[in-house]
Motif scaffolding. Structure first.
Motif, mmCIF file in Angstrom:
data_model
loop_
_atom_site.group_PDB
_atom_site.id
_atom_site.type_symbol
_atom_site.label_atom_id
_atom_site.label_comp_id
_atom_site.label_asym_id
_atom_site.label_seq_id
_atom_site.Cartn_x
_atom_site.Cartn_y
_atom_site.Cartn_z
ATOM 1 N N GLY A 1 0.812 -1.215 0.000
ATOM 2 C CA GLY A 1 0.000 0.000 0.000
ATOM 3 C C GLY A 1 0.841 1.259 0.000
ATOM 4 N N TRP A 2 1.918 1.263 0.768
ATOM 5 C CA TRP A 2 2.808 2.430 0.831
ATOM 6 C C TRP A 2 3.421 2.689 -0.537
ATOM 7 C CZ3 TRP A 2 7.821 4.000 0.067
ATOM 8 C CH2 TRP A 2 8.276 5.120 0.766
ATOM 9 N N LEU A 3 3.946 1.651 -1.171
ATOM 10 C CA LEU A 3 4.570 1.808 -2.479
ATOM 11 C C LEU A 3 3.557 2.248 -3.534
ATOM 12 C CD1 LEU A 3 6.900 -1.320 -2.425
ATOM 13 C CD2 LEU A 3 7.635 1.078 -2.398
ATOM 14 N N GLN A 4 2.349 1.710 -3.471
ATOM 15 C CA GLN A 4 1.311 2.086 -4.441
ATOM 16 C C GLN A 4 0.885 3.532 -4.258
ATOM 17 O OE1 GLN A 4 -1.611 -0.960 -3.738
ATOM 18 N NE2 GLN A 4 -0.258 -2.571 -4.507
ATOM 19 N N ARG A 5 0.716 3.968 -3.013
ATOM 20 C CA ARG A 5 0.315 5.356 -2.775
ATOM 21 C C ARG A 5 1.381 6.330 -3.252
ATOM 22 N NH1 ARG A 5 -1.206 3.078 2.062
ATOM 23 N NH2 ARG A 5 0.584 3.976 3.166
ATOM 24 N N HIS A 6 2.638 5.915 -3.201
ATOM 25 C CA HIS A 6 3.736 6.764 -3.643
ATOM 26 C C HIS A 6 4.099 6.530 -5.104
ATOM 27 C CE1 HIS A 6 4.229 7.094 0.753
ATOM 28 N NE2 HIS A 6 4.905 8.207 0.524
ATOM 29 N N HIS A 7 3.332 5.712 -5.812
ATOM 30 C CA HIS A 7 3.600 5.395 -7.220
ATOM 31 C C HIS A 7 5.040 4.908 -7.421
ATOM 32 C CE1 HIS A 7 -0.259 7.066 -8.358
ATOM 33 N NE2 HIS A 7 0.048 8.214 -7.774
ATOM 34 N N GLY A 8 5.558 4.171 -6.430
ATOM 35 C CA GLY A 8 6.904 3.649 -6.533
ATOM 36 C C GLY A 8 7.998 4.638 -6.203
ATOM 37 N N GLN A 9 7.643 5.866 -5.889
ATOM 38 C CA GLN A 9 8.632 6.872 -5.516
ATOM 39 C C GLN A 9 8.950 6.740 -4.021
ATOM 40 O OE1 GLN A 9 7.763 10.877 -7.050
ATOM 41 N NE2 GLN A 9 6.223 9.955 -8.386
ATOM 42 N N GLY A 10 10.020 7.365 -3.616
ATOM 43 C CA GLY A 10 10.436 7.225 -2.228
ATOM 44 C C GLY A 10 11.360 6.026 -2.092
ATOM 45 N N SER A 11 12.300 6.116 -1.195
ATOM 46 C CA SER A 11 13.292 5.059 -1.055
ATOM 47 C C SER A 11 12.738 3.892 -0.254
ATOM 48 C CB SER A 11 14.546 5.613 -0.374
ATOM 49 O OG SER A 11 14.266 5.934 0.987
ATOM 50 N N ILE A 12 13.324 2.722 -0.459
ATOM 51 C CA ILE A 12 12.953 1.557 0.331
ATOM 52 C C ILE A 12 13.331 1.785 1.793
ATOM 53 C CG2 ILE A 12 13.253 -0.931 0.615
ATOM 54 C CD1 ILE A 12 11.731 -0.043 -1.917
ATOM 55 N N ALA A 13 14.409 2.527 2.015
ATOM 56 C CA ALA A 13 14.802 2.863 3.391
ATOM 57 C C ALA A 13 13.705 3.659 4.085
ATOM 58 C CB ALA A 13 16.111 3.635 3.387
ATOM 59 N N ALA A 14 13.060 4.596 3.356
ATOM 60 C CA ALA A 14 11.962 5.369 3.942
ATOM 61 C C ALA A 14 10.784 4.473 4.274
ATOM 62 C CB ALA A 14 11.542 6.481 2.979
ATOM 63 N N LEU A 15 10.521 3.479 3.430
ATOM 64 C CA LEU A 15 9.458 2.514 3.725
ATOM 65 C C LEU A 15 9.805 1.718 4.980
ATOM 66 C CD1 LEU A 15 7.037 0.635 3.234
ATOM 67 C CD2 LEU A 15 8.412 -0.547 1.502
ATOM 68 N N VAL A 16 11.024 1.223 5.068
ATOM 69 C CA VAL A 16 11.421 0.401 6.212
ATOM 70 C C VAL A 16 11.292 1.177 7.513
ATOM 71 C CG1 VAL A 16 13.377 -0.803 7.274
ATOM 72 C CG2 VAL A 16 12.882 -1.115 4.840
ATOM 73 N N ASP A 17 11.545 2.486 7.461
ATOM 74 C CA ASP A 17 11.407 3.322 8.661
ATOM 75 C C ASP A 17 9.989 3.292 9.214
ATOM 76 O OD1 ASP A 17 14.046 4.076 8.683
ATOM 77 O OD2 ASP A 17 13.715 5.982 7.651
#
Length: 298
Positions: free
Chosen positions: A191-207
């Motif tokens: 859901g996070w990746l989809q809302r960001h359209h794949g933008q944003g780093s994986i590190a930001a997701l892991v946080d």
């Protein structure tokens, strides 16, 4: 889990396969159908693609864009031709793809498919999704999936589409492994990746997650079949494709690159071509030819 909700993924991602019905080449008919309510958190849609009416024996080619999802595919027509190669067989698991495939469209085309939501196929296919990834189709017999071949036979014998869809519902409900629940952390990450359209780093997701990147990578390999980074790239390229189709030549490709988070034009071109086989400019030309859309040129 801080700041990350668990989205309703049903319906949030397109099939990734054919163009919309109103835009398809004359003679090719694509229809999509919703599964039963119990399956909607897992299944994007059932779909049928058939050649109808007269015309020549071939209508050219359709682009099958990857969306990170897995599907089941049943063939009732002639042998398929994908990426210039003949594909023999009756039924396959269509695992997660990394790049666009080309399907030859001919008068004998007659396909029925199940398209799962990204990350939602594992409870039904029972295979680690990374083992099914690749650019080809995985034949049911290669996995000793006799039940898929039996299902194909039952679908073949069903006289009307409604009965076929009921058979798919029945099969999936019986096949679903209730013990293999989709992990909430995976759903939140998708859901996070989809809302960001794949933008944003994986590190930001892991946080935002209660576990580390290694656990995230394992979840994606098991349930998606792609790494989080590769899945994010598919989302970014898919978003850029949609922007190109919507605005055409009215928006520069440089502006499109910025809109999807690329600050280096060469990086944008590299990723776009790696996924679709086109440069962004080449894809714009393709869209203008195939969709017959009259874009306003500057």
């Amino acid at each position: 889990m801080s700041g990350v909700s668990q989205p309703d993924l049903a319906g949030s991602i397109g099939i990734g396969y054919f163009r919309p019905a109103q835009a398809v080449t004359a003679g090719l008919k694509l229809e999509r159908y919703a599964p039963g309510a119990a399956l909607r958190p897992y299944v994007q849609c059932y779909w049928q693609a058939r050649w109808q009416g007269g015309g020549g024996k071939s209508a050219g080619m359709e682009l099958l864009h990857p969306d990170g999802a897995t599907g089941l595919l049943f063939n009732f027509g002639a042998a398929l031709e994908r990426d210039g190669e003949r594909v023999h067989g009756d039924c396959w698991i269509d695992g997660p793809k990394r790049c666009t495939a080309r399907l030859a469209v001919r008068s004998a085309l007659d396909l029925l498919g199940v398209r799962f939501l990204p990350g939602m196929a594992f409870p039904f296919v029972g295979e680690t999704l990374s083992a099914l990834s690749g650019e080809g189709l995985t034949p049911a017999d290669a996995l000793r999936r006799l039940e898929l071949e039996a299902l194909h036979e039952r679908l073949w014998r069903a006289p009307v589409l409604a009965e076929r869809l009921a058979l798919l519902d029945e099969y999936l409900l019986n096949k679903q492994r209730l013990s293999e629940r989709v992990p909430s952390g995976l759903m939140a990450s998708l859901g996070w990746l989809q809302r960001h359209h794949g933008q944003g780093s994986i590190a930001a997701l892991v946080d935002e997650l209660p576990f580390g990147q290694r656990r995230l990578e394992r979840l994606f390999q098991r349930h998606v079949g792609l790494s989080p980074k590769r899945y994010a790239r598919l989302l970014r390229v898919a978003h850029s494709r949609e922007l190109i189709k919507q605005s055409g030549a009215a928006t520069s490709l440089t502006d499109t690159a910025f809109a999807v988070g690329y600050f280096d034009q060469s990086h944008f071109i590299h990723d776009f071509k790696a996924v679709t086989g086109f440069t962004p400019g080449g894809y714009l030309d393709h869209v203008q030819r195939r969709y017959v859309v009259k874009f306003n040129r500057k």
